[in-house]
Design an enzyme around this catalytic site. Structure first.
Site, PDB file in Angstrom:
ATOM      1  N   CYS B  83       0.843  -1.213   0.000  1.00 23.46           N
ATOM      2  CA  CYS B  83       0.000   0.000   0.000  1.00 23.46           C
ATOM      3  C   CYS B  83       0.874   1.259   0.000  1.00 23.46           C
ATOM      4  O   CYS B  83       1.467   1.578  -1.026  1.00 23.46           O
ATOM      5  CB  CYS B  83      -0.980  -0.039   1.170  1.00 23.46           C
ATOM      6  SG  CYS B  83      -2.302   1.172   1.005  1.00 23.46           S
ATOM      7  N   HIS B 176      -3.340  -5.346   1.426  1.00 25.26           N
ATOM      8  CA  HIS B 176      -2.649  -5.559   2.706  1.00 25.26           C
ATOM      9  C   HIS B 176      -2.576  -7.036   3.066  1.00 25.26           C
ATOM     10  O   HIS B 176      -3.432  -7.535   3.806  1.00 25.26           O
ATOM     11  CB  HIS B 176      -3.369  -4.806   3.826  1.00 25.26           C
ATOM     12  CG  HIS B 176      -3.227  -3.332   3.727  1.00 25.26           C
ATOM     13  ND1 HIS B 176      -2.079  -2.670   4.100  1.00 25.26           N
ATOM     14  CD2 HIS B 176      -4.076  -2.382   3.265  1.00 25.26           C
ATOM     15  CE1 HIS B 176      -2.222  -1.378   3.886  1.00 25.26           C
ATOM     16  NE2 HIS B 176      -3.420  -1.163   3.377  1.00 25.26           N
ATOM     17  N   GLU B 178      -0.759  -8.372   5.143  1.00 33.43           N
ATOM     18  CA  GLU B 178      -0.530  -8.502   6.593  1.00 33.43           C
ATOM     19  C   GLU B 178      -1.834  -8.447   7.380  1.00 33.43           C
ATOM     20  O   GLU B 178      -1.879  -8.860   8.529  1.00 33.43           O
ATOM     21  CB  GLU B 178       0.455  -7.433   7.085  1.00 33.43           C
ATOM     22  CG  GLU B 178      -0.099  -6.028   7.281  1.00 33.43           C
ATOM     23  CD  GLU B 178      -0.324  -5.250   5.978  1.00 33.43           C
ATOM     24  OE1 GLU B 178      -0.187  -5.836   4.880  1.00 33.43           O
ATOM     25  OE2 GLU B 178      -0.670  -4.056   6.069  1.00 33.43           O
TER      26      GLU B 178
END
Lengths: 308, 192
Positions: B83, B176, B178
């Protein structure tokens, strides 16, 4: 901007329920380690962005002025919020009065990135907060202790901040609230499972969230600090005590040199556990906002008492 | 790089640092926060997390980290930007531009989908995605990657737009990984 339509989004399904909440918390995760600054016009918003703020909070008057002027404090003017949205690329937050569902709908329709249902404004409802699950916009709410934090999360808040005492320039209340929230989290962790329902009753908080805290040792959403942060060392202290990011309200634009103070607080916040960096951030700073000693405020003047 | 012995750093100026560290821990990789150029010493990989690209860019400038990170990339260090991290890796960016590291031959469009109310979750397009099929992609105020140069390979798309790209040992995602609990993008970084 090429926005995805709801139909492309799988008939809007992907914005409902757990997935919607995941997206809200997702933005809160992106704000971690940052400084969110109160701004009242486009010029201040640009100063905040240039200083490295990770978001701005658009409001008509900073809390110190709300406190001084008195009267009813409401959601900011739509034109002012839109002006700030056009002028910066970082997320724009704005405040609504506690319980003011319609103000929240206005901010959502404006595409505000985070809505602060805030005790700094005059409450619109003295019994109920907004049902925040029903909104696409994420909400942040203030809390003085774990029970209050979990009640707000139960209502759908995607971020918790301490209330502190907004506009006071005095960190003591934010410290009290951080110690309460983080201390009560540690205490819950140490318990046996059969003791959790009594704790839910004690904290007046939803049982499932009490259980989450017991099992994970943290709130289910990011935990930030606000209310009285005026210096780089104040930011560092809040991080030391467990806050994952900080909001600075009056502390910047009520100080002698807002741009320099904003940069200094950003720097101290990034390096909160490195005293040499905090020293470097403090060096050469003009004077901080004056601040208010808590004992000079009556109970009715304490903004933190608003919210239920 | 071998997962067991690899050292990976996460740029810790601002943003979703903890989530990346948790993902690396899940993969049993030694990880550390990076705030100074000495922190890059001995690293095999570096993650530039999501967060605010303006904030992170100003931090990189203040800390004098741009040149050391470029040198790390030139010396063969593997880099993943997610991002805001993807924006910072790009050759240039548009819509409130910030200075970038220029390690990836793409243009990044900041906030290309709109504000937070336009954030979304979507599955990656089906196609020739190797070990990445069915990736669930979380987009938060996401950028878009456009105009990839000839050395850039598109690994995943959503709605036909590139969302995960690779150029040599540099990886960038506009979503994302994560946040979604799927370690395959991080594993890809370790495999570079």
């Amino acid at each position: 901007m090429a926005k995805r339509s709801e139909s492309e989004n799988g008939s809007g399904k992907s914005r409902r329920g757990a997935e919607a909440f995941e997206l809200k918390i997702g933005l809160a995760e992106m704000l971690k380690g940052g400084v969110i600054m109160d701004v009242t016009d486009v010029e201040q918003a640009k100063i905040a962005e240039d200083a490295g703020a990770c978001a701005v909070m658009a409001l008509e008057r900073v809390p110190a002025d709300i406190r001084r002027d008195g009267g009813v404090a409401r959601m900011s003017a739509v034109d002012m919020i839109e002006g700030i949205q056009r002028s910066v690329s970082i997320p724009v937050m704005a405040k609504v009065r506690i319980g003011h569902i319609a103000e929240a709908r206005v901010l959502e329709a404006l595409g505000v990135d985070f809505i602060d249902e805030s005790e700094v404004l005059t409450p619109a409802d003295d019994e109920h907060h907004i049902d925040k699950h029903g909104f696409k916009s994420p909400f942040v709410c203030g809390a003085r202790n774990l029970g209050e934090a979990l009640r707000r999360i139960g209502e759908g808040a995607a971020m918790i901040r301490t209330k502190g005492e907004a506009g006071s320039g005095n960190i003591v209340e934010a410290v009290r609230h951080l110690r309460s929230v983080c201390g009560e989290i540690r205490a819950l962790q140490a318990l046996r499972p059969e003791e959790l329902m009594a704790q839910a009753k004690h904290h007046q908080a939803p049982y499932d969230l009490v259980r989450f805290v017991h099992e994970n040792g943290r709130l289910p959403v990011p935990n930030f600090a606000a209310g009285g942060i005026a210096t780089p060392a104040d930011a560092s202290l809040c991080r030391e005590l467990g806050a994952e990011a900080v909001f600075v309200g009056s502390g910047i634009f009520k100080s002698a040199d807002p741009a320099a103070r904003a940069r200094a607080i950003v720097r101290a916040n990034t390096h909160w556990d490195d005293a040499a960096e905090v020293v470097a951030a403090c060096r050469g700073l003009a004077s901080a906002m004056e601040g208010i000693e808590m004992s000079t405020l009556s109970e009715s003047e304490r903004l933190a008492n608003r919210g239920w | 790089m071998a997962a067991g012995s690899a050292q990976v750093g996460v740029l810790a100026i601002q943003g979703a640092v903890d989530k990346h560290l948790a993902m690396l821990e899940q993969l049993d990789v030694a990880a550390r926060r990076v705030l100074r150029k000495e922190d890059l010493d001995g690293l095999d990989g570096l993650i530039i997390p999501g967060g605010e690209s303006t904030t992170i860019s100003k931090g990189l400038d203040r800390l004098g980290l741009c040149e050391p990170i470029r040198a790390f990339g030139r010396a063969g260090g593997a880099i993943l930007g997610t991002c805001a991290g993807a924006i910072l890796l790009a050759r240039e960016c548009e819509n409130h531009p910030v200075p970038t590291l220029q390690l990836l031959d793409v243009r990044a469009l900041r906030n290309a989908y709109g504000t937070q109310v336009d954030s979304f979750v979507a599955p990656a397009d089906a196609g020739d995605e190797g070990g990445l099929s069915g990736m669930r992609c979380v987009f938060i105020r996401a950028p878009q990657i456009v105009d990839p140069g000839p050395g850039v390979e598109v690994l995943l798309r959503v709605d036909g737009l590139p969302v995960l790209v690779r150029q040599g040992r540099v990886l960038a995602s506009t979503f994302h990984p994560e946040l979604a609990g799927d370690p395959r993008v991080h594993a890809l970084l370790l495999g570079l």
